[in-house]
Design an enzyme around this catalytic site. Sequence first.
Site, PDB file in Angstrom:
ATOM      1  N   CYS A   4      33.631  36.648 -56.126  1.00 27.73           N
ATOM      2  CA  CYS A   4      32.829  36.969 -57.469  1.00 27.73           C
ATOM      3  C   CYS A   4      31.501  35.513 -58.171  1.00 27.73           C
ATOM      4  O   CYS A   4      32.464  34.263 -57.579  1.00 27.73           O
ATOM      5  CB  CYS A   4      33.683  36.978 -58.434  1.00 27.73           C
ATOM      6  SG  CYS A   4      33.024  37.171 -60.130  1.00 27.73           S
ATOM      7  N   CYS A   7      32.949  33.785 -61.128  1.00 27.87           N
ATOM      8  CA  CYS A   7      33.597  33.138 -61.069  1.00 27.87           C
ATOM      9  C   CYS A   7      32.646  31.432 -60.026  1.00 27.87           C
ATOM     10  O   CYS A   7      34.382  30.393 -60.392  1.00 27.87           O
ATOM     11  CB  CYS A   7      35.272  33.329 -60.074  1.00 27.87           C
ATOM     12  SG  CYS A   7      36.039  34.910 -60.942  1.00 27.87           S
ATOM     13  N   HIS A  46      39.505  36.251 -64.388  1.00 22.82           N
ATOM     14  CA  HIS A  46      38.425  36.774 -63.382  1.00 22.82           C
ATOM     15  C   HIS A  46      39.043  38.554 -63.602  1.00 22.82           C
ATOM     16  O   HIS A  46      39.884  39.305 -63.945  1.00 22.82           O
ATOM     17  CB  HIS A  46      38.478  36.735 -61.736  1.00 22.82           C
ATOM     18  CG  HIS A  46      37.666  38.513 -61.543  1.00 22.82           C
ATOM     19  ND1 HIS A  46      36.345  38.295 -60.965  1.00 22.82           N
ATOM     20  CD2 HIS A  46      38.119  39.109 -60.788  1.00 22.82           C
ATOM     21  CE1 HIS A  46      36.511  39.147 -60.841  1.00 22.82           C
ATOM     22  NE2 HIS A  46      37.041  40.117 -60.324  1.00 22.82           N
ATOM     23  N   ASN A  87      27.837  46.134 -70.377  1.00 25.04           N
ATOM     24  CA  ASN A  87      27.815  47.576 -69.774  1.00 25.04           C
ATOM     25  C   ASN A  87      29.297  47.515 -68.149  1.00 25.04           C
ATOM     26  O   ASN A  87      29.813  46.757 -67.712  1.00 25.04           O
ATOM     27  CB  ASN A  87      26.793  46.844 -68.469  1.00 25.04           C
ATOM     28  CG  ASN A  87      25.894  46.863 -69.405  1.00 25.04           C
ATOM     29  OD1 ASN A  87      25.148  47.591 -70.017  1.00 25.04           O
ATOM     30  ND2 ASN A  87      24.625  45.668 -68.529  1.00 25.04           N
ATOM     31  N   GLY A  93      25.783  50.507 -66.194  1.00 26.54           N
ATOM     32  CA  GLY A  93      24.469  49.946 -65.376  1.00 26.54           C
ATOM     33  C   GLY A  93      25.245  48.569 -64.596  1.00 26.54           C
ATOM     34  O   GLY A  93      24.423  46.753 -64.797  1.00 26.54           O
ATOM     35  N   THR A  95      27.090  45.411 -62.665  1.00 24.92           N
ATOM     36  CA  THR A  95      26.302  45.417 -61.443  1.00 24.92           C
ATOM     37  C   THR A  95      27.097  43.801 -60.718  1.00 24.92           C
ATOM     38  O   THR A  95      26.904  43.472 -59.734  1.00 24.92           O
ATOM     39  CB  THR A  95      24.512  44.628 -61.246  1.00 24.92           C
ATOM     40  OG1 THR A  95      24.817  43.404 -62.256  1.00 24.92           O
ATOM     41  CG2 THR A  95      23.832  45.560 -61.524  1.00 24.92           C
ATOM     42  N   HIS A  98      32.372  41.439 -63.356  1.00 25.59           N
ATOM     43  CA  HIS A  98      32.950  40.100 -63.799  1.00 25.59           C
ATOM     44  C   HIS A  98      33.018  40.761 -65.540  1.00 25.59           C
ATOM     45  O   HIS A  98      31.605  40.456 -66.122  1.00 25.59           O
ATOM     46  CB  HIS A  98      33.205  38.733 -63.003  1.00 25.59           C
ATOM     47  CG  HIS A  98      34.148  37.273 -64.389  1.00 25.59           C
ATOM     48  ND1 HIS A  98      34.668  36.455 -63.681  1.00 25.59           N
ATOM     49  CD2 HIS A  98      33.843  37.226 -65.714  1.00 25.59           C
ATOM     50  CE1 HIS A  98      35.097  35.995 -63.897  1.00 25.59           C
ATOM     51  NE2 HIS A  98      34.490  35.863 -65.725  1.00 25.59           N
ATOM     52  N   HIS A 100      31.367  40.487 -68.765  1.00 23.43           N
ATOM     53  CA  HIS A 100      30.324  39.765 -69.545  1.00 23.43           C
ATOM     54  C   HIS A 100      30.167  40.634 -70.283  1.00 23.43           C
ATOM     55  O   HIS A 100      29.812  41.548 -70.518  1.00 23.43           O
ATOM     56  CB  HIS A 100      29.741  39.220 -68.608  1.00 23.43           C
ATOM     57  CG  HIS A 100      28.698  40.365 -67.405  1.00 23.43           C
ATOM     58  ND1 HIS A 100      29.409  41.301 -66.004  1.00 23.43           N
ATOM     59  CD2 HIS A 100      27.607  41.089 -67.522  1.00 23.43           C
ATOM     60  CE1 HIS A 100      28.466  41.678 -66.697  1.00 23.43           C
ATOM     61  NE2 HIS A 100      27.698  42.161 -66.874  1.00 23.43           N
ATOM     62  N   HIS A 102      26.720  40.385 -72.942  1.00 23.99           N
ATOM     63  CA  HIS A 102      25.173  40.417 -72.957  1.00 23.99           C
ATOM     64  C   HIS A 102      24.655  39.592 -73.812  1.00 23.99           C
ATOM     65  O   HIS A 102      25.428  40.672 -75.041  1.00 23.99           O
ATOM     66  CB  HIS A 102      24.341  41.267 -72.300  1.00 23.99           C
ATOM     67  CG  HIS A 102      24.129  42.082 -70.822  1.00 23.99           C
ATOM     68  ND1 HIS A 102      23.844  41.006 -70.003  1.00 23.99           N
ATOM     69  CD2 HIS A 102      25.470  42.389 -70.244  1.00 23.99           C
ATOM     70  CE1 HIS A 102      23.480  41.333 -68.702  1.00 23.99           C
ATOM     71  NE2 HIS A 102      24.655  42.673 -69.125  1.00 23.99           N
TER      72      HIS A 102
END
Length: 114
Positions: A4, A7, A46, A87, A93, A95, A98, A100, A102
């Site tokens: 990952c 990570c 994770h 996402n 979307g 990609t 892990h 996250h 934005h």
Amino acid sequence: MEDCIFCKIVNKDIPSNIIYEDDKIMAFEDVNKMAPVHILVIPKDHIPSINAIDEGNKDIIAHISVNISKLAQKLGIYDTGYRVVINCGKDGGQTVEHLHYHILGKRALTWPPG
Ligand code: 5GP
Ligand code: ZN
């Protein structure tokens, strides 16, 4: 998680521009900025996506949430506004698998998304 990328960023095996870090989360600049301010906030553990949030790990969401406005102040977007995006999965979307958040700001963002 060995493969990952986030990570690896948490473990400092991959460099990143870290904006904030504590024992549970990290915030760093997105490598491919979509706005003048574009950072990612991640749990250090994770967690593959928001789909993996349950009663057992939900506290991380509160911890990220209380840090978002603090980060917005630090980044100078608290008053001008910003967008927070998670996402999830193929249609969302996502990609990097892990979780996250934005955080995008310092420009007017269009809505609805494409
Ligand atoms: P997603 O499309 O999964 O919501 O967002 C993944 C984000 O991670 C993308 O905006 C992409 O630019 C960012 N990203 C991918 N690899 C790296 C990396 O190695 N370092 C940093 N800082 N950001 C990355
Ligand atoms: Zn990971």
